[in-house]
Motif scaffolding. Structure first.
Motif, PDB file in Angstrom:
ATOM      1  N   GLN A 106      35.649  29.899  48.343  1.00  0.00           N
ATOM      2  CA  GLN A 106      35.981  30.823  47.270  1.00  0.00           C
ATOM      3  C   GLN A 106      36.843  31.920  47.864  1.00  0.00           C
ATOM      4  O   GLN A 106      36.414  32.654  48.761  1.00  0.00           O
ATOM      5  N   ALA A 107      38.079  32.046  47.365  1.00  0.00           N
ATOM      6  CA  ALA A 107      39.072  32.903  48.004  1.00  0.00           C
ATOM      7  C   ALA A 107      38.611  34.350  48.100  1.00  0.00           C
ATOM      8  O   ALA A 107      38.640  34.957  49.180  1.00  0.00           O
ATOM      9  N   SER A 108      38.205  34.939  46.980  1.00  0.00           N
ATOM     10  CA  SER A 108      37.856  36.361  47.002  1.00  0.00           C
ATOM     11  C   SER A 108      36.631  36.621  47.873  1.00  0.00           C
ATOM     12  O   SER A 108      36.567  37.634  48.592  1.00  0.00           O
ATOM     13  N   ALA A 109      35.656  35.705  47.859  1.00  0.00           N
ATOM     14  CA  ALA A 109      34.462  35.874  48.685  1.00  0.00           C
ATOM     15  C   ALA A 109      34.819  35.813  50.167  1.00  0.00           C
ATOM     16  O   ALA A 109      34.290  36.579  50.983  1.00  0.00           O
ATOM     17  N   GLY A 110      35.724  34.901  50.532  1.00  0.00           N
ATOM     18  CA  GLY A 110      36.154  34.806  51.917  1.00  0.00           C
ATOM     19  C   GLY A 110      36.877  36.069  52.361  1.00  0.00           C
ATOM     20  O   GLY A 110      36.622  36.597  53.455  1.00  0.00           O
ATOM     21  N   ARG A 111      37.791  36.536  51.523  1.00  0.00           N
ATOM     22  CA  ARG A 111      38.513  37.768  51.845  1.00  0.00           C
ATOM     23  C   ARG A 111      37.546  38.942  52.007  1.00  0.00           C
ATOM     24  O   ARG A 111      37.628  39.716  52.971  1.00  0.00           O
ATOM     25  N   ASP A 112      36.609  39.079  51.078  1.00  0.00           N
ATOM     26  CA  ASP A 112      35.668  40.203  51.128  1.00  0.00           C
ATOM     27  C   ASP A 112      34.770  40.133  52.361  1.00  0.00           C
ATOM     28  O   ASP A 112      34.422  41.163  52.948  1.00  0.00           O
ATOM     29  N   PHE A 113      34.407  38.931  52.759  1.00  0.00           N
ATOM     30  CA  PHE A 113      33.582  38.748  53.951  1.00  0.00           C
ATOM     31  C   PHE A 113      34.340  39.224  55.200  1.00  0.00           C
ATOM     32  O   PHE A 113      33.793  39.951  56.045  1.00  0.00           O
ATOM     33  N   ILE A 114      35.596  38.829  55.314  1.00  0.00           N
ATOM     34  CA  ILE A 114      36.417  39.245  56.446  1.00  0.00           C
ATOM     35  C   ILE A 114      36.595  40.758  56.448  1.00  0.00           C
ATOM     36  O   ILE A 114      36.521  41.424  57.493  1.00  0.00           O
ATOM     37  N   VAL A 115      36.841  41.325  55.288  1.00  0.00           N
ATOM     38  CA  VAL A 115      37.031  42.775  55.175  1.00  0.00           C
ATOM     39  C   VAL A 115      35.793  43.527  55.648  1.00  0.00           C
ATOM     40  O   VAL A 115      35.887  44.525  56.393  1.00  0.00           O
ATOM     41  N   GLU A 116      34.620  43.052  55.262  1.00  0.00           N
ATOM     42  CA  GLU A 116      33.397  43.729  55.685  1.00  0.00           C
ATOM     43  C   GLU A 116      33.199  43.634  57.200  1.00  0.00           C
ATOM     44  O   GLU A 116      32.745  44.587  57.850  1.00  0.00           O
ATOM     45  N   LEU A 117      33.546  42.492  57.794  1.00  0.00           N
ATOM     46  CA  LEU A 117      33.454  42.355  59.238  1.00  0.00           C
ATOM     47  C   LEU A 117      34.416  43.308  59.952  1.00  0.00           C
ATOM     48  O   LEU A 117      34.067  43.935  60.954  1.00  0.00           O
ATOM     49  N   LEU A 118      35.637  43.425  59.426  1.00  0.00           N
ATOM     50  CA  LEU A 118      36.615  44.331  60.021  1.00  0.00           C
ATOM     51  C   LEU A 118      36.158  45.778  59.917  1.00  0.00           C
ATOM     52  O   LEU A 118      36.290  46.566  60.872  1.00  0.00           O
ATOM     53  N   ARG A 119      35.602  46.138  58.785  1.00  0.00           N
ATOM     54  CA  ARG A 119      35.099  47.507  58.626  1.00  0.00           C
ATOM     55  C   ARG A 119      33.966  47.796  59.603  1.00  0.00           C
ATOM     56  O   ARG A 119      33.879  48.899  60.160  1.00  0.00           O
ATOM     57  N   ALA A 120      33.126  46.816  59.803  1.00  0.00           N
ATOM     58  CA  ALA A 120      32.015  47.002  60.747  1.00  0.00           C
ATOM     59  C   ALA A 120      32.515  47.225  62.164  1.00  0.00           C
ATOM     60  O   ALA A 120      31.829  47.861  62.980  1.00  0.00           O
ATOM     61  N   GLU A 121      33.731  46.724  62.459  1.00  0.00           N
ATOM     62  CA  GLU A 121      34.330  46.929  63.773  1.00  0.00           C
ATOM     63  C   GLU A 121      35.202  48.180  63.818  1.00  0.00           C
ATOM     64  O   GLU A 121      35.877  48.436  64.819  1.00  0.00           O
ATOM     65  N   GLY A 122      35.222  48.947  62.732  1.00  0.00           N
ATOM     66  CA  GLY A 122      35.947  50.214  62.730  1.00  0.00           C
ATOM     67  C   GLY A 122      37.390  50.133  62.294  1.00  0.00           C
ATOM     68  O   GLY A 122      38.128  51.121  62.421  1.00  0.00           O
ATOM     69  N   VAL A 123      37.821  48.977  61.777  1.00  0.00           N
ATOM     70  CA  VAL A 123      39.200  48.860  61.313  1.00  0.00           C
ATOM     71  C   VAL A 123      39.293  49.423  59.893  1.00  0.00           C
ATOM     72  O   VAL A 123      38.524  49.022  59.013  1.00  0.00           O
ATOM     73  N   PRO A 124      40.226  50.339  59.607  1.00  0.00           N
ATOM     74  CA  PRO A 124      40.348  50.924  58.270  1.00  0.00           C
ATOM     75  C   PRO A 124      41.058  49.967  57.318  1.00  0.00           C
ATOM     76  O   PRO A 124      42.279  49.999  57.168  1.00  0.00           O
ATOM     77  N   VAL A 125      40.300  49.091  56.691  1.00  0.00           N
ATOM     78  CA  VAL A 125      40.871  48.124  55.753  1.00  0.00           C
ATOM     79  C   VAL A 125      40.344  48.411  54.357  1.00  0.00           C
ATOM     80  O   VAL A 125      39.265  48.975  54.177  1.00  0.00           O
ATOM     81  N   LEU A 126      41.121  48.027  53.369  1.00  0.00           N
ATOM     82  CA  LEU A 126      40.712  48.267  51.987  1.00  0.00           C
ATOM     83  C   LEU A 126      41.194  47.142  51.098  1.00  0.00           C
ATOM     84  O   LEU A 126      42.218  46.503  51.360  1.00  0.00           O
ATOM     85  N   VAL A 127      40.423  46.899  50.056  1.00  0.00           N
ATOM     86  CA  VAL A 127      40.838  46.029  48.955  1.00  0.00           C
ATOM     87  C   VAL A 127      41.052  46.948  47.776  1.00  0.00           C
ATOM     88  O   VAL A 127      40.118  47.601  47.315  1.00  0.00           O
ATOM     89  N   TRP A 128      42.265  47.018  47.328  1.00  0.00           N
ATOM     90  CA  TRP A 128      42.624  48.037  46.352  1.00  0.00           C
ATOM     91  C   TRP A 128      42.375  47.553  44.920  1.00  0.00           C
ATOM     92  O   TRP A 128      41.462  47.985  44.253  1.00  0.00           O
ATOM     93  N   LEU A 129      43.170  46.629  44.445  1.00  0.00           N
ATOM     94  CA  LEU A 129      43.053  46.100  43.084  1.00  0.00           C
ATOM     95  C   LEU A 129      42.383  44.732  43.122  1.00  0.00           C
ATOM     96  O   LEU A 129      42.643  43.932  44.018  1.00  0.00           O
ATOM     97  N   THR A 130      41.550  44.453  42.139  1.00  0.00           N
ATOM     98  CA  THR A 130      40.867  43.163  42.073  1.00  0.00           C
ATOM     99  C   THR A 130      41.066  42.462  40.730  1.00  0.00           C
ATOM    100  O   THR A 130      40.596  41.344  40.560  1.00  0.00           O
TER     101      THR A 130
END
Length: 383
Positions: free
Chosen positions: A293-317
């Motif tokens: 599932q595309a959005s679930a995969g993207r959101d999973f990666i984003v949460e992992l990056l945030r946990a590592e301190g990378v300033p990432v965001l998902v703006w519009l959904t």
């Protein structure tokens, strides 16, 4: 950082010392307009209250040309809302996958005698040239409005050394944008009638001649610029080119360090120095990483990056019409497959502006590599 703070305090102090905290004819505002006109090099500038206010004033000026405004379904509500506020109807088209900009062929084919304007939104720091759309609009007397609120570089000569073919550009000085000045917007145009219209509809209690007056003929929008924000913006114009160069350099550096990671690509080439790079937009191909599932995969990666301190965001959904009560329900998201694909797979790396540098980008890149290395194990455990 300390130097920037001192510069901002000096700019704000000039407003306090003036004893006047408003008025479009404040010397701080008129100086900002003059300096930004010189920086842009092609347009006359008027400061207003926000980027949304600038779009509203521009659509209001051209609204007698038709009943519809053509624009992209992947958009920002603050850009599209003024269409309905002006009494017109949006006509949405899909975007292309390479730049997330309005689909050039679809937009050109959609223009008819009932269209007042086309609103081209440069949504992610990208520059949307859309030559067929612009040519079709010109041939049919349709106004061309460019929302460059997140792509300040698009006011420059970016199209093979010439400027965008446009009637009006709307720019934001919001704190999250390149000027980072608080709440502020700009109308940029070569149409002197539009310049007069800005003053007519947005000023109710002062004039640019210096007079203190009430205009009984004003539309009463009262989109006067914030003088304190104008002071901050004025202090930052001198360093704009340097800021843009640094953002592009940081994005290029980061991409060079993560470009070998599978399933990851930039929305547009960061080495294209015509782009403004407000943030660094990236796309995932989740299926290549084992997500179904595309959005679930993207959101999973984003949460992992945030946990590592990378300033990432998902703006519009969601496509923009789903955010707007006036038009929600009239359009179907399934009719815009490219828009939905991008909304499900895009995310942005923020904090690429100075004083951040290559060393910070290296830290971001290390986090990307750590997560990609761990993905097979993580997904194996979840299987």
């Amino acid at each position: 950082m300390a130097g920037r703070k001192r510069k901002h305090l000096k700019a704000l102090g000039a407003v306090v010392d003036s004893g006047r905290y408003h008025r479009v004819n404040h010397s701080v505002v008129t100086d900002l307009e003059r300096r930004f006109t010189n920086w842009a090099g092609n347009w006359t500038t008027r400061a207003v209250g926000s980027g949304t206010a600038a779009i509203h004033v521009e659509i209001d000026y051209y609204k007698d040309r038709g009943h519809h405004v053509v624009t992209a379904a992947l958009n920002w509500p603050g850009a599209v809302g003024p269409i309905s506020i002006s009494g017109l109807e949006p006509r949405f088209v899909d975007v292309d996958l390479t730049l997330a900009g309005i689909d050039d062929e679809a937009a050109a084919d959609t223009m008819g005698s009932d269209v007042a304007a086309v609103l081209v939104t440069h949504l992610f720091g990208n520059n949307i040239r859309a030559p067929r759309t612009r040519a079709a609009a010109r041939s049919r007397g349709i106004a061309i409005i460019d929302d460059v609120c997140q792509s300040i570089g698009a006011v420059k000569d970016i199209v093979d050394g010439v400027y965008l073919e446009s009637d009006a550009l709307a720019l934001s000085g919001n704190g999250a944008k390149h000027l980072g000045a608080g709440e502020l917007g700009f109308v940029l145009t070569k149409d002197l009638g539009l310049i007069e219209h800005v003053d007519h509809v947005s000023l109710t209690s002062s004039s640019r001649s210096g007079a203190r007056l009430f205009s009984a003929y004003s539309q009463g929008y009262n989109y006067r610029p914030n003088v304190f924000s104008a002071a901050i913006a004025g202090s930052r114009i001198k360093s704009l080119d340097q800021q843009l160069q640094k953002r592009r350099s940081n994005a290029t550096t980061l991409w060079q360090m993560i470009r070998d990671l599978p399933g990851l690509s930039p929305l547009f080439d960061p080495t294209d120095h015509n782009q403004s790079m407000l943030n660094f937009p990236l796309r995932l191909e989740p299926e290549m990483l084992g997500f179904f599932q595309a959005s679930a995969g993207r959101d999973f990666i984003v949460e992992l990056l945030r946990a590592e301190g990378v300033p990432v965001l998902v703006w519009l959904t969601r496509p923009v019409f789903e955010y707007l009560p006036a038009v929600c329900g009239r359009w179907n998201a399934a009719d815009f497959p490219n828009t939905m694909r991008l909304l499900d797979t895009m995310f942005c790396v923020s904090e690429i502006a100075p004083p951040n540098d290559a060393e910070i980008m290296k830290l971001y890149a290390d986090a990307f590599h750590k997560i990609w290395s761990a993905l097979p194990k993580i997904l194996g455990r979840g299987a």
